[in-house]
Structure formats: structure tokens, C-alpha cells
Design a protein around this motif. Structure first.
Motif, PDB file in Angstrom:
ATOM      1  N   ASN A 232      -6.936   5.098  -2.570  1.00  0.00           N
ATOM      2  CA  ASN A 232      -6.102   6.174  -2.614  1.00  0.00           C
ATOM      3  C   ASN A 232      -6.212   6.737  -4.214  1.00  0.00           C
ATOM      4  OD1 ASN A 232      -3.963   7.643  -3.730  1.00  0.00           O
ATOM      5  ND2 ASN A 232      -2.264   6.336  -2.705  1.00  0.00           N
TER       6      ASN A 232
ATOM      7  N   THR B  84      -3.686   6.989  -7.044  1.00  0.00           N
ATOM      8  CA  THR B  84      -3.107   5.699  -7.740  1.00  0.00           C
ATOM      9  C   THR B  84      -4.143   5.010  -8.415  1.00  0.00           C
ATOM     10  OG1 THR B  84      -3.061   4.645  -5.756  1.00  0.00           O
ATOM     11  CG2 THR B  84      -0.965   5.428  -6.133  1.00  0.00           C
TER      12      THR B  84
ATOM     13  N   ARG C 117      -5.725   2.839  -6.554  1.00  0.00           N
ATOM     14  CA  ARG C 117      -5.426   1.532  -5.861  1.00  0.00           C
ATOM     15  C   ARG C 117      -6.276   1.610  -4.594  1.00  0.00           C
ATOM     16  NH1 ARG C 117       0.580  -0.390  -6.483  1.00  0.00           N
ATOM     17  NH2 ARG C 117       0.745  -0.778  -8.754  1.00  0.00           N
TER      18      ARG C 117
ATOM     19  N   VAL D 114      -5.936   0.045  -0.497  1.00  0.00           N
ATOM     20  CA  VAL D 114      -5.028  -0.511   0.328  1.00  0.00           C
ATOM     21  C   VAL D 114      -5.731  -1.063   1.498  1.00  0.00           C
ATOM     22  CG1 VAL D 114      -2.999  -0.216   1.969  1.00  0.00           C
ATOM     23  CG2 VAL D 114      -3.245   1.164  -0.088  1.00  0.00           C
TER      24      VAL D 114
ATOM     25  N   ASP E 129      -1.633  -3.497  -1.477  1.00  0.00           N
ATOM     26  CA  ASP E 129      -2.249  -2.840  -2.541  1.00  0.00           C
ATOM     27  C   ASP E 129      -3.061  -3.835  -3.138  1.00  0.00           C
ATOM     28  OD1 ASP E 129      -1.412  -0.423  -2.166  1.00  0.00           O
ATOM     29  OD2 ASP E 129       0.501  -0.565  -3.616  1.00  0.00           O
TER      30      ASP E 129
ATOM     31  N   TYR F 179       3.390  -3.751   1.496  1.00  0.00           N
ATOM     32  CA  TYR F 179       4.458  -2.928   2.241  1.00  0.00           C
ATOM     33  C   TYR F 179       5.371  -3.755   3.084  1.00  0.00           C
ATOM     34  CZ  TYR F 179       1.606   0.858   0.049  1.00  0.00           C
ATOM     35  OH  TYR F 179       0.878   1.403  -0.978  1.00  0.00           O
TER      36      TYR F 179
ATOM     37  N   ARG G 221       7.895   3.287  -0.560  1.00  0.00           N
ATOM     38  CA  ARG G 221       7.119   2.212  -0.005  1.00  0.00           C
ATOM     39  C   ARG G 221       7.726   1.627   1.276  1.00  0.00           C
ATOM     40  NH1 ARG G 221       3.192   0.298  -3.410  1.00  0.00           N
ATOM     41  NH2 ARG G 221       2.840  -1.587  -1.928  1.00  0.00           N
TER      42      ARG G 221
END
Length: 377
Positions: A129, A132, A134, A136, A159, A170, A237
Motif C-alpha cells: 500500500n 501507508t 505497509r 497487507v 498489516d 482486519y 478498517r
């Protein structure tokens, strides 16, 4: 189509990755795909103390020009992990894929995942992503029912940072918890695909096969196999919607006729808030090639089914609309178990590339393949 067998060249370790600028990858008007090249990685190729194989998901980091590849090793050979690689942007005949780093996935307590069946994940999909910085990734969980003991692990979406450290998870909609009874997801048929909208506001996660309550698995000439796609709001989220997706029939009879066969969603790419690319993978025992079909999918008029527990008992819904974009059966080459896809860099002619990766199941009779396509708009 000519088949290229190239050895994979290795590079030294990369430095730690950081957040990168965001680029829009929206492609709402894809008309066709043209195969440019195919790579095959040597079987059980060693890299930094690991065995390369089981590559189940791929994503492209456009700022660093690297790809992240999640491996579905359930910590049986080495600890659960992902790889960082480079793929040439041209000169495909001369250059080859370069593995540059292996990163181990971490549990919330900071350790690598153990090999115990009750604790090991089943990694299947991964996306970077850029909003961010990050990554996932998703796990299919586990559902083993036996007289000795049951192993019931929920699937999950997590994440992590780019060095593999757990950051968050999530929430899981109630319909996707695993059960010892025939309720919820089927074993090895859960979260195989995920992706973000270009604006970073939403994430879509796809279920590979139908839940028990939603109806039968795909089969020959079957037209009632519906699986689900979940939509998450990345600001809260929370899962905010679900959509039904009808799977194609299994492409070929198995040999013998009662042997295992399956068709399901192996990956998705998100084009916009309502448009996706969905890849279906059909496998039949005794048939060498897998049938890989890529569909353009529109969710605009699909019914939100998040409150519907059983699609079989509540059939009054509109599924996602789909149209075939590519059938790998039309390629003049052996196609193995394709499980991941990502948009790659812009080609010299201004068109975007699309990259596919194969999970060889760590089987000597299968191949770790990469396919590079040109996207024509």
C-alpha cells in the motif's frame, strides 16, 4: 508462443524499504493482453537459506521498481516468508529475474511462525500500500477434521511493515469464521486475492470458493457456484460490503472422472471503486495445464449481500457482472498453477505491463513460472 527457460540471477541483500510516493494505476478500459515473455525459475532454487517455490501472490512497488512475492510455505520447509525481486523492464531474452531479499513474516509477539499445524498460517495474497508504506497479506487459515483432533484456525488479513513485523489485523465478517461443521469457508478455499483502490480508501478481498451456506463448489457444466468479494473501508478498517461472484464451470474433466477438480478465484486486481480484474484458476487431476481465465468485473449494480448468510436460501440478488479478457488456454505454452498478478511498469511504447506468477506447490512436476503481458487499452 516460444518458451524461454532462463536461470534466475541472484543479487545481494537490499536495504530496508520505506514509504513511497503514490501513483495512480487505474485502468478502466483494458481491451486486450499480449504475452511478451515467460520465465521459469529452476525447481527448488536456493536463496539465502530458503527454498524458492510456492509463490502465491505478487505486487509491484513502482518507486523502487521491485516486486513482493508471498510464499505459501506453511513454515514446513522454512518459516513463512515473502521475497523481494526485480524483473527486467526490457531485453527479456538477455536479462532474467533477480531475487534480492527474503523477509520472514512475524507473529504479534515478534517471532517467526512455527511449523506446528495448529499455529502455522497459510499465506496466499500480498499487496503493498503506497499510501501507508505497509504491506497487507492474507492467510487462508486451516480446517482439518479428524478422529484424533480438529484443527480450526480462522483466515486472516494482516498489516505488516516491509521487514515483516506484525502491525495490525482486519476484523473478520461473521460469515468467514471456520467451523468444525459444514458452515463458513471450505478448507483451502478462502482469501486468495486482495487489492486497494487507487485512492487508498478501500480494500477488496476475494474468497476463492463458495462458503458451505452459499452453495456447491464449481464443477463441470455447473452454473450455481457463487463466491464472495468483501469491501473494507481503510479509514475505519471495517468490512462495509460484500458482493456475489459467479464462478465459471471447471474447464476440463478430471482423469479418472471421479478425481479431484476445482475452479476458484486465485487473485484480483482493483481498478477503481467498482471495477476489478478477477483471475479464475481451474485445475483437473490428470490434465497437465491449468486453465487460467481473467475477467473484467463490474460491481456497480451488484447487490450488497453482507447481511445474507446463505445465497442458496436467498437467491434474489444481482451478482457482479463479468466479461472474459484473457484465457491462458489460447497461449501456445504449458500453463501451471497461476496464483498471483500485478500491474508492472510502463513499457517503452507507453503501455502498462501485467505480470503473473505461478505457485509450483514445491512439486518437481510443476514449474515456477512468470508471465509478462502488455496491456492494450
Amino acid at each position: 508462443m516460444k518458451k524461454y527457460m532462463l536461470l534466475v540471477m541472484l543479487l545481494g541483500a537490499c536495504t530496508t524499504l520505506h514509504r513511497t510516493p503514490v501513483k495512480d494505476t487505474t485502468l478502466p478500459s483494458i481491451h486486450s493482453l499480449t504475452l511478451l515473455h515467460k520465465y521459469i525459475v529452476p525447481y527448488n532454487m536456493p536463496f539465502n537459506g530458503t527454498t524458492v517455490g510456492g509463490l502465491s501472490g505478487i505486487d509491484y512497488d513502482s518507486a523502487r521498481k521491485v516486486y513482493y512475492l508471498i510464499c505459501d510455505d506453511r513454515s514446513e520447509r522454512q518459516a513463512a516468508r515473502f521475497y523481494t525481486i526485480q524483473i527486467p523492464e526490457s531485453n527479456y531474452d538477455r536479462d532474467s529475474i533477480r531475487f534480492s531479499r527474503v523477509t520472514y513474516l512475524k507473529t504479534p509477539n515478534g517471532n517467526v511462525y512455527p511449523s506446528a499445524k495448529a499455529l502455522a498460517p497459510d499465506p496466499e495474497a500480498m499487496r503493498y500500500n503506497p499510501h501507508t508504506g505497509r504491506l497487507v497479506w492474507s492467510s487462508e487459515g486451516e480446517r482439518i477434521i479428524s478422529e484424533q483432533a480438529n484443527i480450526i484456525n480462522d483466515p486472516g488479513i494482516y498489516d505488516i511493515d516491509t521487514i515483516g513485523r506484525y502491525l495490525d489485523s482486519y476484523p473478520l465478517p461473521a460469515q468467514f469464521h471456520m467451523h468444525a461443521t459444514e458452515n463458513g469457508p471450505r478448507r483451502n478455499g478462502v482469501f486468495e486475492g486482495l487489492g486497494f483502490t487507487p485512492n487508498g480508501r478501500h480494500m477488496f478481498v476475494s474468497l476463492e470458493e463458495p462458503r458451505y451456506e452459499d452453495g456447491p463448489r464449481a464443477d463441470l457444466r455447473d452454473t450455481t457456484a457463487y463466491t464472495r468479494i468483501i469491501k473494507y473501508d481503510l479509514r475505519t478498517r471495517q468490512p462495509i460490503a460484500q458482493y456475489a461472484y459467479k464462478l465459471e464451470p471447471v474447464a476440463h474433466p478430471s482423469i479418472p472422472g471421479n478425481a479431484f477438480r476445482v475452479n476458484g478465484i486465485s487473485d484480483i486486481l482493483v481498478l477503481s471503486e467498482t471495477q476489478l480484474l478477477v483471475m479464475e484458476r481451474s485445475y483437473s487431476t490428470g490434465v497437465k495445464s491449468n486453465t487460467i481465465r481473467v475477467f473484467k468485473v463490474d460491481l456497480q449494480h451488484a447487490t450488497d449481500i453482507k447481511a445474507v448468510n446463505s445465497l442458496r436460501e436467498n437467491p434474489h440478488f444481482l451478482p457482479a457482472q463479468k466479461s472474459l479478457l484473457l484465457n491462458f488456454d489460447d497461449l501456445d505454452t504449458f500453463v501451471d498453477n497461476v496464483e498471483g498478478m500485478t500491474f508492472g511498469p510502463i513499457l517503452p511504447n507507453g503501455h502498462r505491463s501485467l505480470i503473473f506468477v505461478v505457485d509450483n506447490n514445491f512439486d518437481k512436476n510443476e514449474e515456477t513460472q512468470f508471465y509478462i503481458f502488455e496491456v492494450e487499452q
